[in-house]
Motif scaffolding. Structure first.
Motif, short mmCIF file in Angstrom:
data_model
loop_
_atom_site.label_atom_id
_atom_site.label_comp_id
_atom_site.label_asym_id
_atom_site.label_seq_id
_atom_site.Cartn_x
_atom_site.Cartn_y
_atom_site.Cartn_z
N ALA A 31 0.85 -1.11 -0.02
CA ALA A 31 -0.04 -0.03 -0.21
C ALA A 31 0.88 1.33 -0.02
N GLY A 32 1.86 1.22 0.79
CA GLY A 32 2.74 2.30 0.89
C GLY A 32 3.71 2.64 -0.41
N ILE A 33 4.06 1.79 -1.13
CA ILE A 33 4.67 1.84 -2.40
C ILE A 33 3.67 2.20 -3.60
N LEU A 34 2.79 1.43 -3.78
CA LEU A 34 1.73 1.60 -4.57
C LEU A 34 0.91 3.06 -4.42
N ALA A 39 4.29 7.96 4.87
CA ALA A 39 3.72 7.56 6.18
C ALA A 39 3.30 6.14 6.25
N MET A 40 2.86 5.66 5.43
CA MET A 40 2.30 4.24 5.37
C MET A 40 3.58 3.34 5.17
N ILE A 41 4.69 3.73 4.57
CA ILE A 41 5.89 2.91 4.40
C ILE A 41 6.36 2.99 6.05
N ALA A 42 6.30 4.10 6.68
CA ALA A 42 7.08 4.04 7.86
C ALA A 42 6.22 3.40 8.89
N ASP A 43 4.76 3.31 8.63
CA ASP A 43 3.85 2.36 9.28
C ASP A 43 4.18 0.87 9.12
N ALA A 44 4.68 0.49 7.68
CA ALA A 44 4.94 -0.72 7.43
C ALA A 44 6.34 -1.21 8.15
N VAL A 45 7.28 -0.35 8.50
CA VAL A 45 8.42 -0.64 8.92
C VAL A 45 8.15 -0.76 10.61
N HIS A 46 7.08 -0.10 11.13
CA HIS A 46 6.84 -0.34 12.56
C HIS A 46 6.22 -1.79 12.69
N SER A 47 5.31 -2.30 11.67
CA SER A 47 4.91 -3.60 11.75
C SER A 47 5.90 -4.60 11.58
N LEU A 48 6.99 -4.26 10.87
CA LEU A 48 8.14 -5.17 10.68
C LEU A 48 8.87 -5.42 11.98
N SER A 49 8.90 -4.12 12.88
CA SER A 49 9.87 -4.47 13.97
C SER A 49 8.85 -5.12 14.95
N LEU A 115 5.93 17.09 -2.90
CA LEU A 115 5.74 15.45 -2.95
C LEU A 115 4.70 15.25 -3.54
N PRO A 116 4.78 13.79 -4.09
CA PRO A 116 3.58 13.35 -4.80
C PRO A 116 2.58 12.91 -3.87
N ALA A 117 1.24 13.42 -4.07
CA ALA A 117 -0.12 13.03 -3.08
C ALA A 117 -0.20 11.50 -2.91
N PRO A 118 -0.25 10.68 -1.91
CA PRO A 118 -0.53 9.48 -1.70
C PRO A 118 -1.96 8.85 -2.32
N GLY A 119 -1.93 7.61 -2.74
CA GLY A 119 -3.02 7.16 -3.27
C GLY A 119 -4.02 6.56 -2.36
N MET A 120 -5.25 6.27 -2.73
CA MET A 120 -6.46 5.83 -1.82
C MET A 120 -6.01 4.42 -1.30
N ILE A 121 -5.40 3.56 -2.13
CA ILE A 121 -4.82 2.52 -1.37
C ILE A 121 -3.90 2.60 0.02
N ALA A 122 -3.37 3.52 -0.02
CA ALA A 122 -2.56 3.84 1.20
C ALA A 122 -3.43 4.20 2.58
N LEU A 123 -4.58 4.93 2.18
CA LEU A 123 -5.58 5.02 3.18
C LEU A 123 -6.19 4.03 3.69
#
Length: 296
Positions: A31-34, A39-49, A115-123
Motif C-alpha cells: 500500500a505504501g509503495i503503490l 507515512a504508510m511505509i513508515a507504518d510498515a516498518v513499524h509492523s516489521l519491528s 511531494l506526490p500525493a498518496p493514493g487511496m490504497i494507502a488510506l
C-alpha cells in the motif's frame, strides 16, 4: 499455572501476533509503495519491528521457562525481562529512523520541492491496520496479564503503538489526499508523529525492564501487602530485613522474623511453611521465598 502450560499459552498468543504482523507487513509495504506514501511505509516498518519482537519473545520465553540449574539457581526469568528490554530498544531505534526520514521530507518541501500525493490504497491500508492492531492489542494484553509475562505485555503495547501510529498515518494520508497537492506535507508529518508514538512506547518499556535488571525492589504497596500477610500469623514478631525483587514473571521475597525462642524447630518450620503457602497463594506458585528465623 504450570510452567509448561504458561509457556504454551505465551507461544500461542505470540504466534497469533506474528501471523497478523506478517500479513500486515506485506499489505502495508504494498500500500505504501503503490500509494506513494512515506507515512504508510513508515507504518510498515513499524509492523516489521513488531514481527521481529514476536520472534524475540518466542526465543526468550523458551529460555526463561527452563527449570533452575547449577548455574541459574534462581531460574531463567530474567531472560524474559531482557526480551522486553530488547523490544524497547528496537522500538526506540525504529522511532528515530522514521523521525529522520519524515523530517528530511518536510525540509525538502520547505525548500520548494513537491511531494506526490498518496493514493487511496494507502488510506485503506492505514484503516485496516488500525482495526487489526487494536484487536491484537486487546487479545495480547489480556493474555499477558493473565500469564504475568512482562515480555507478552511489552509486545501488546507494541501492537497498541502500531494502532496509534496508524491513526496518525490515516489522518496524514487522508489530509494529503482530500486537501490537494499543497497539503502533501501532511504525509511526512504523520510519519514524524508516528515516530513520537513509537519512541514514547519504547521509553515506557525500557524503564521497567532496566529497573528489574538493576534489582529494583517491588512497589511499596506490594511490600506493605507482604508485611500485612506475615504479621497476621500468631507467633511472628519483629518482621524486618525485607528484600524483594522481580525475576521475569515471578517475585523473590526474603525477610527475617522473630519467634519465641522456646518454640521447637518442628513448630517453627510448620509456621514458616504456612507463611510461604499464603505468600505463594497471593503472589504465584513460582514465588521464591527465603525466611530467616531469629529467637525473640
Amino acid at each position: 499455572m504450570e510452567v509448561a502450560e504458561r509457556n504454551k499459552r505465551i507461544y500461542k498468543v505470540t504466534v497469533v501476533g506474528s501471523i497478523v504482523n506478517l500479513l500486515l507487513i506485506i499489505f502495508k509495504f504494498a500500500a505504501g509503495i503503490l500509494g506513494r506514501s512515506s507515512a504508510m511505509i513508515a507504518d510498515a516498518v513499524h509492523s516489521l519491528s513488531d514481527f521481529i519482537t514476536d520472534v524475540i519473545v518466542i526465543a526468550f520465553v523458551k529460555i526463561s521457562g527452563r527449570p533452575n540449574d547449577k548455574d541459574h539457581e534462581y531460574g531463567h526469568g530474567k531472560y524474559e525481562t531482557l526480551a522486553a528490554l530488547l523490544i524497547g530498544v528496537i522500538l526506540l531505534l525504529v522511532g528515530f529512523g522514521i523521525a529522520y526520514n519524515g523530517l528530511s521530507s518536510i525540509i525538502s518541501v520547505i525548500k520548494g520541492e513537491e511531494l506526490p500525493a498518496p493514493g487511496m490504497i494507502a488510506l485503506i491500508g492505514a484503516l485496516v491496520s488500525i482495526l487489526m492492531k487494536e484487536g491484537l492489542f486487546q487479545y495480547t494484553v489480556i493474555e499477558g496479564r493473565r500469564l504475568k509475562s512482562d515480555a507478552v505485555i511489552a509486545n501488546a503495547w507494541h501492537h497498541r503503538s502500531d494502532a496509534l501510529s496508524s491513526i496518525a498515518t490515516t489522518i496524514g494520508i487522508g489530509g494529503a489526499i482530500l486537501l490537494g497537492n499543497k497539503w502533501t506535507i501532511l504525509d511526512p508529518l504523520a510519519g514524524v508523529l508516528v515516530s513520537i508514538f513509537i519512541m514514547t512506547t519504547a521509553v515506557r518499556l525500557i524503564k521497567p525492564s532496566l529497573d528489574e535488571l538493576m534489582e529494583r525492589s517491588l512497589p511499596e504497596s506490594t511490600e506493605l501487602e507482604i508485611r500485612s500477610i506475615v504479621k497476621k500469623f500468631e507467633g511472628v514478631y519483629n518482621f524486618h530485613n525485607l528484600y524483594t525483587r522481580k525475576i521475569g514473571g515471578y517475585y523473590a521475597i526474603e525477610f527475617a522474623i522473630c519467634m519465641n525462642g522456646d518454640v521447637s524447630v518442628k513448630n517453627a518450620h510448620e509456621i514458616i511453611s504456612t507463611i510461604e503457602d499464603k505468600l505463594r497463594e497471593q503472589f504465584g506458585d513460582r514465588t521464591h521465598i527465603m525466611i530467616h528465623v531469629e529467637p525473640l
